[in-house]
Write an enzyme that holds these catalytic residues in place. Sequence first.
Site, PDB file in Angstrom:
ATOM      1  N   ASP A   1     -14.616  16.008 158.418  1.00 32.90           N
ATOM      2  CA  ASP A   1     -13.927  17.167 158.985  1.00 32.90           C
ATOM      3  C   ASP A   1     -12.718  16.730 159.822  1.00 32.90           C
ATOM      4  O   ASP A   1     -12.854  15.862 160.689  1.00 32.90           O
ATOM      5  CB  ASP A   1     -14.937  17.906 159.891  1.00 32.90           C
ATOM      6  CG  ASP A   1     -14.454  19.268 160.333  1.00 32.90           C
ATOM      7  OD1 ASP A   1     -14.366  20.166 159.485  1.00 32.90           O
ATOM      8  OD2 ASP A   1     -14.159  19.432 161.538  1.00 32.90           O
TER       9      ASP A   1
ATOM     10  N   GLU B   1     -11.052  15.827 154.760  1.00 32.09           N
ATOM     11  CA  GLU B   1     -10.424  17.158 154.825  1.00 32.09           C
ATOM     12  C   GLU B   1      -9.074  16.977 155.533  1.00 32.09           C
ATOM     13  O   GLU B   1      -8.836  17.514 156.598  1.00 32.09           O
ATOM     14  CB  GLU B   1     -11.317  18.123 155.620  1.00 32.09           C
ATOM     15  CG  GLU B   1     -10.861  19.561 155.534  1.00 32.09           C
ATOM     16  CD  GLU B   1     -11.024  20.324 156.839  1.00 32.09           C
ATOM     17  OE1 GLU B   1     -11.236  19.705 157.895  1.00 32.09           O
ATOM     18  OE2 GLU B   1     -10.911  21.551 156.802  1.00 32.09           O
TER      19      GLU B   1
HETATM   20  C1  NOJ Z   1     -12.651  22.488 159.399  1.00 31.37           C
HETATM   21  C2  NOJ Z   1     -13.895  23.206 158.988  1.00 31.37           C
HETATM   22  O1  NOJ Z   1     -13.877  23.367 157.605  1.00 31.37           O
HETATM   23  C3  NOJ Z   1     -13.907  24.516 159.743  1.00 31.37           C
HETATM   24  O2  NOJ Z   1     -14.893  25.382 159.275  1.00 31.37           O
HETATM   25  C4  NOJ Z   1     -14.078  24.226 161.206  1.00 31.37           C
HETATM   26  O3  NOJ Z   1     -13.998  25.422 161.936  1.00 31.37           O
HETATM   27  C5  NOJ Z   1     -12.984  23.263 161.693  1.00 31.37           C
HETATM   28  N1  NOJ Z   1     -12.751  22.174 160.791  1.00 31.37           N
HETATM   29  C6  NOJ Z   1     -13.376  22.682 163.020  1.00 31.37           C
HETATM   30  O4  NOJ Z   1     -14.434  21.785 162.846  1.00 31.37           O
END
Ligand code: NOJ
Length: 544
Positions: free
Chosen positions: A209, A271
Site C-alpha cells: 500500500d 500500489e
Molecule cells: C490505498 C488503499 O487502497 C486505500 O483503500 C487506503 O485508504 C489508502 N491506501 C490508505 O492506506
Amino acid sequence: MPLHEAVEGAQWWRSGAIYQIYPRSFADANGDGMGDLKGITQRLSSLAALGIDAIWLSPFYRSPQKDAGYDVSDYVSVDPLFGTLEDFDEMVTEAHRLSLRVMIDLVPNHSSSEHEWFQKALKAGPGSRERSYYHFKDGKGDDGELPPNNWQSMFGGPAWTRVEDGQWYAHLFDSSQPDLNWENPQVREEFEKILRFWLDRGVDGFRVDQPHAMAKAEGLPDHPYVDEAGAGFIEGRENPPMWFQDSVHEIFRDWRKILDSYPGDRAMCGEAYVLPLSFMALWVRPDEFHQTFNFRFLDAGWDRQALVSAIDESFEAFDAVGAPSTWVLNNHDVLRHVSRFGGDYGRTTASDGVGPNNPQPDNVLGLQKARAATLFMLGLPGASYLYQGEELGLPDHTTIAEEHRQDPTFFRTSGQRVGRDGCRVPLPWEMGNASNGFNQTGKAWLPQPDSYAALSRDQQQDKDGSTLTLYQLALKLRKQFQLGEGSFDWVSKTEALSYQNGKVQIVHNFSSEPKKLTGEVVISSMPLSKDGSLLPNDTAWVLV
Ligand code: NOJ
C-alpha cells in the site's frame, strides 16, 4: 518484431489473473454482517471455477477499522472481526489445494494511531526514541499552533494533527493513520520481521500500500504547488516532498532480497501511483518490485486514444526493465467500471465516489462497455487484476444513505466527497435473503442496492450470455492460448481497435457502427449480428 514479445515459462505473477478479495464484503460465515476468513475459505472453490490464478486479500489485520483496515494496529495478527490466525492458515491451505496463490496487503506507510508504537510515542514525549518511529514535529507560529508545513491529507483537510504536549504528527491519510518514519532503521527492522512472519506462513506475495509515500524529503518542506495539486502531484512537474522520493528504492531492494531468499516464486506488487510510466519502471527494476499497478490503463477509461497510448507506454516502459505490465480496471478505491462507463465521470469523481445527489450512471450502457473493456484487458499479455464482483457485472451502489457511510473521506470533507463505500458493498451469492447469500442472516455492514439480487452469482452461473459466464470463458481462453505470457502487436488503431496476441486477435469496436468481422469469433462481449459477421459496439475475440 511485435511491440512486446512472448515470455517463455513465465512465473505466475508475470501472467496471472489475480483476483482482489475485499474481506469485509466477500462472504460472511458467522452472519454478523461483516465478511470473514472462514467465509472466504468456504467460497474459494467458486474462484477456482472462475479460472483465476491468485487472490489478493485487502487487510484483515487487527485494526480499529477507521479506514476499513488500512489502519493496522497489529501487523502480525488477524482482527477478531475476520477470525483468527488459524482461520488464515486454513484459508491459505485451501487456496493452495485449489492451486490459487495468495497475496496479502501490506500497509507500511502508516500504522493505526492505536498501534502500540504510536501509543508509546505519545507517552514518551518530544525528542524520544519512540517518537522517531513517526513524523512528530513542533508547529509554526508563536505557540506552535500552526501545522509544521502545508501538506494536505488525501482524505481532505490538513495532513497534521496536534497532540496534547503541543507537537504535531503527519498523516497523509486519516488522523488515525500516522505516517511512519522510514528514515528510522528500527522501523525498517520491524517491517522485515513482519514480511518474514507472513512469508513463513506460506503467502506467495504482497500488495504494498502507498509505497511511493514512504520516503519523505529531508526536513519535510512545504508542498510547492499545493493549491493546484492538493495532497497529490501533477504529472510532469517536480515531485512534491511526500511522493516518490529516490531514497525509497533501497527499502524495496532489501525486501526483494528477503522474498528471494524464500523458496517458490514470492512476489510484490506496489500500489505505486507514479507517472509517467517511464518513471514507474524504476520501481520494477529486477531487484525491486516484481510489478506495480498500472493506473495509467485504469485512467484511460473509454477513451480510445488514451488506451492506445497507455498500452504503448506500458510495453515500452516495462519491457525496458524486463518487468511485466499489469492491467487493472477496478479496485476498492474507484467507482466500479460498470458505473464509471455508464456516466461522464472523471478520475477524481471516480475516486471520490458518486452519491444520491450526483448525476446517476446508466448502468445498462455501462455494463455493455465494461464487458467489452474486460475482454479487451484479459487478452493483453501481463498480469491482470480483477476486483471481486466485477465478474458479476456489479455496478457501484450510488445511492447509499448518509447514515450508512463509512469512508473517512466522507467525514473529513463533511460529505462533499461521498467516498468509496459504493464499490465496497457485500457480494450477492444466492438471490434470496436481504444480503443475497452474503450470509445466512441477511445482515450487511453496507446495504446492497436492489439491482444486486438479479446479479447474484447463482442467477448467472452456467447461463449463456451472463457476465459471469463471459469472465469464465475469457479466463479459460486466456489460459488455453497462454495470453498472459503472450506477445502484443497492434493490428489496427482505428475505431475497430485491435491487437494480435499469438494466434488470437482481439477487436474492440469503439465506433457507433457495427464492424465487419473476418475470422472465427470464439467469444464476444455482446451477441454478434445473426449471421455472425458483424461486431456491434463492443468487443470480440477472433481466431485467425
Ligand atoms: C490505498 C488503499 O487502497 C486505500 O483503500 C487506503 O485508504 C489508502 N491506501 C490508505 O492506506
